[in-house]
Each structure stands twice: as C-alpha cells, then as structure tokens.
Design a protein around this motif. Sequence first.
Motif, PDB file in Angstrom:
ATOM      1  N   LEU A  67       0.836  -1.202   0.000  1.00 12.62           N
ATOM      2  CA  LEU A  67       0.000   0.000   0.000  1.00 12.62           C
ATOM      3  C   LEU A  67       0.872   1.253   0.000  1.00 12.62           C
ATOM      4  CD1 LEU A  67      -2.977   1.092   0.352  1.00 12.62           C
ATOM      5  CD2 LEU A  67      -2.490   1.159   2.797  1.00 12.62           C
ATOM      6  N   ASP A  68       1.898   1.261   0.845  1.00 13.15           N
ATOM      7  CA  ASP A  68       2.811   2.406   0.942  1.00 13.15           C
ATOM      8  C   ASP A  68       3.568   2.609  -0.366  1.00 13.15           C
ATOM      9  OD1 ASP A  68       4.259   4.481   2.423  1.00 13.15           O
ATOM     10  OD2 ASP A  68       5.980   3.115   2.273  1.00 13.15           O
ATOM     11  N   LEU A  69       3.962   1.507  -0.994  1.00 15.30           N
ATOM     12  CA  LEU A  69       4.734   1.545  -2.238  1.00 15.30           C
ATOM     13  C   LEU A  69       3.935   2.212  -3.358  1.00 15.30           C
ATOM     14  CD1 LEU A  69       7.572   0.247  -2.846  1.00 15.30           C
ATOM     15  CD2 LEU A  69       6.327  -1.551  -4.006  1.00 15.30           C
ATOM     16  N   ILE A  70       2.690   1.788  -3.528  1.00 14.74           N
ATOM     17  CA  ILE A  70       1.852   2.330  -4.601  1.00 14.74           C
ATOM     18  C   ILE A  70       1.402   3.756  -4.276  1.00 14.74           C
ATOM     19  CG2 ILE A  70      -0.299   1.992  -5.888  1.00 14.74           C
ATOM     20  CD1 ILE A  70      -0.025  -1.008  -5.405  1.00 14.74           C
ATOM     21  N   GLN A  71       1.188   4.006  -2.996  1.00 11.53           N
ATOM     22  CA  GLN A  71       0.719   5.334  -2.570  1.00 11.53           C
ATOM     23  C   GLN A  71       1.787   6.401  -2.848  1.00 11.53           C
ATOM     24  OE1 GLN A  71      -0.636   5.320   1.506  1.00 11.53           O
ATOM     25  NE2 GLN A  71      -2.553   6.299   0.900  1.00 11.53           N
ATOM     26  N   ARG A  72       3.054   6.030  -2.631  1.00 17.42           N
ATOM     27  CA  ARG A  72       4.151   6.981  -2.867  1.00 17.42           C
ATOM     28  C   ARG A  72       4.243   7.337  -4.349  1.00 17.42           C
ATOM     29  NH1 ARG A  72       7.530   3.947   0.754  1.00 17.42           N
ATOM     30  NH2 ARG A  72       8.841   3.290  -1.001  1.00 17.42           N
ATOM     31  N   CYS A  73       3.901   6.391  -5.202  1.00 14.12           N
ATOM     32  CA  CYS A  73       3.924   6.662  -6.650  1.00 14.12           C
ATOM     33  C   CYS A  73       2.827   7.641  -7.029  1.00 14.12           C
ATOM     34  CB  CYS A  73       3.774   5.359  -7.419  1.00 14.12           C
ATOM     35  SG  CYS A  73       3.679   5.554  -9.216  1.00 14.12           S
ATOM     36  N   SER A  74       1.626   7.454  -6.457  1.00 12.34           N
ATOM     37  CA  SER A  74       0.498   8.312  -6.830  1.00 12.34           C
ATOM     38  C   SER A  74       0.583   9.699  -6.212  1.00 12.34           C
ATOM     39  CB  SER A  74      -0.819   7.648  -6.414  1.00 12.34           C
ATOM     40  OG  SER A  74      -0.881   7.507  -5.009  1.00 12.34           O
ATOM     41  N   SER A  75       1.091   9.806  -4.981  1.00 11.26           N
ATOM     42  CA  SER A  75       1.092  11.103  -4.286  1.00 11.26           C
ATOM     43  C   SER A  75       2.377  11.895  -4.490  1.00 11.26           C
ATOM     44  CB  SER A  75       0.852  10.887  -2.787  1.00 11.26           C
ATOM     45  OG  SER A  75       1.855  10.051  -2.244  1.00 11.26           O
TER      46      SER A  75
END
Length: 438
Positions: A52-60
């Motif tokens: 979740l953290d990995l994908i969230q960092r890409c989007s934000s």
Amino acid sequence: MSKRKSTGLTVVSESASYAELQKILRERIYKISAPEEIDEDSDLEKPRRHLLDLIQRCSSMGESNSALIIGPRGAGKTMLLKSVLDELKENRDFRDNVLEVHLNGLLQTDDRIALKEITRQLQLENAVGDRVFGSFADNLAFLLEALKKGSRDSQAVLFVLEEFDLFAHHKNQTLLYNLFDVAQSQQAPITVIGLTCRLDVIELLEKRVKSRFSHRQIHLFNSLTFDRYLEVFSSLLTLPTAEVKDKKFCAKWNKHVQNLSDDPGVTTILRKLYDTSKDIRTLKTFLMLPVARISLSHSRLELADFAEAHKILTADSKSNTLHGLSVLELCLVVAMRRLSDIFVNQPFNFQMVYNEYQKFVQTRSHAVQGFERPVVLKAFEHLQQMELVRAAEGAGIGGRGQKEFRPMTLMIDRSQLMQAIQKYPACPTEVKHWANTL
C-alpha cells in the motif's frame, strides 16, 4: 382432498427450497476467485501495508518503484493486490491520477502483443476502440515517448504483470527492460508490480534487466491450518439464515453440514486434499461435483460423493492417457516397461522394444494379433508424440543415427501402467498376464 393438496404443496415447497439451496451454493462455490477482504490478524496484513505504501508513494509523490510478489498458488497474491487497490480507489485523487495496466503472461505471450495491450489500456492516440495499429517498433517507441515526456508531476501508471516469470521468457526481455529502465531513471512516475509462483524468478532475468530492478520482493506463504481449512469447508456449504426463506429447512441443512464436518470419513478425505494443496480454489473445485448432485431425490451430501470427487480431482493424467491407446501401443508400453526393469532404467531403442514385442507375439500367437514392423514403428512414434516416451538425456532431439536405434526413456512407472491396464476396456487377457509378470 385437502390432505392430497397439502402434500402437493409440501413437495413444491421442498423443491423450491432445494432450488434456492443450489442457487446459493453454486454462486458461492463456482466463483473461483480471490476472497474479497483480508482479516486484520492475517499474516498478509504486514505485506499489505508495505505494498500500500509503495503504490501510494507513486500516486502522491511521483516516486517510481518496482516490486515482486512471490508465493505459491493460493497464498493470496491476487487477493493482496486487489485489497490494496480497492482501498486506494476509495480516494478520488488516486482514481484521477493513476492509470492501471494489467498484463498476464499467459495472454500476452510476446512483447508485441503486450505493447498493443498496454497501448489499448492507456487509450493512447493511435488506439481506436479495442484495435491497436502500428508495428512492434512503432508501439515501443510510442509507449516510451508517452512515458518519458512527462515530469514527476504527470499522471502515474501502475503496471501489474501476472505470471511475471513468463515475461522473462520473451525474446531479449525488451518489455521488462524498458519498464524497469523508466522506473529506475525516474523519467515518469510508474510502478511495476509482478506476481509469480517461482522463487527463482530473479535468476531468469538478464543482467541488464536485473540491474534496473529494485529487488523489492514480498514473499507470501500459505499458513492455513487444517482446523481453519475445515471451517472454510463448513462456511462454503452453510446457508445464510437471513437470505433463506424456509428457516426450518435452513437450520436442518446447516445441521447436516456440521455433521459432515465431524464425520471421520469426510475429514480423512479433506485431510488428503489439504496435504496435497492448501489452496481454497482447489477446495471449491473439489466441492463442485457434490454440490451439483444436490436435488430433491439426492437431498444430502454423502461420503461417496466426496470420495468420487477426490478420485476425479487427483486422477493420474498419464494413466488416463493410457486408456486411449490401441492394444498394440499398450503392448509396446509393457515391452518398454519390461526393458526398463531388466536394464535398471537404462535407455532403450525401438529395435529392442520391437524384439521384446516379437517374443511376446510368437509365444501367444493364438491370442494376440501380430503387426508388421512399419506399423509397430508408427505406433512407437505416436507414443513419442503423446510424450509417453522421450529421447534419453544427451541423445539430442534430432539424433544423427537411424530413428530405430535412438536411445529413449519411458515416462510411465509400473504403478501407473498397472492402474491403466486394470481399467482398460476389453484388455486382452494375454496382455494382462504379460503385464503382471513385471
């Protein structure tokens, strides 16, 4: 009259109840898909937060990443990713800022097909509806240009590669190289998530691809206990009281399911299935046959239903293949098995097999039909095509010598052969006796 009428209504009512039972169970069991959610106390919660953290960092933050989710089938790889994406999609910013591209190694069998699918899913300029135009080179150049022209603030792209190990078999691994290269060089915000069952998947990557991969690996293992497995078995067959109209029928059925879970015979079969595979999808496949048989005339699940379903599910494919052979081909398999036993698993050739077959025919000419050498050779080649016989290691596929003398190895053991002969329809008695002398 009234008694007859009430009896008729009872039958109609029972029929409706069983139809409702069939509908609920079939919708639940025939849907072979990942579970909808992850328990908070599950072993998947920690890797879920990491992903979740990995994908969230890409989007934000526009941070590019790559990672592999590795684990056996049924460990929860797809469920993990689906759970993460479902939570992220609740945020409107994520839905607006992230594009998803889903590829599968079983469907996109080469880089050309994969690039066309990426172009289609991204809805780029040269895509019209579901059709994609342009050559492989054009697609590749266009895709890279579309990804590289953006800054860190541009729209992020999430690539999900299922059956990731199959993409590693593509020529030059062009697709993987370019995706990892864009992610590593931060040319555009992309995240590449691969799902695979192979633990050695990193070793399949070329050196240039491996050097651009982040080497983030999320390992999942199926920690399902047998007690929990039995609970899942009961929950799949239990009727939801709130959804069923006939509460009395529902209570009676659920009591029957509870008795099944406590039945030593059923538990033994489930234990064998559990020891073979802990995958819940395999359990659902196992339950398909018993559930399909439920009707007014077959109102209860019985031990025989589960025994037959287990037998079908664990059937030996090679033994089943032997059932379709001709008597001549079956004789050749017995001859090869005899040679493998005599020479202790050493390779044999067609000439040796033919000599063994000729000995058998000559001693039992009154009961078994003999065939000419070309016919026997054709039957032998057919066994090769069915992969019941293969060239011995080191012999090569082509082989320089005559095909009659190429060293071969039999891919069937004695137990498989005996099982097939016992079930072979109208198998000659002489062939059975010959096989029993093994």
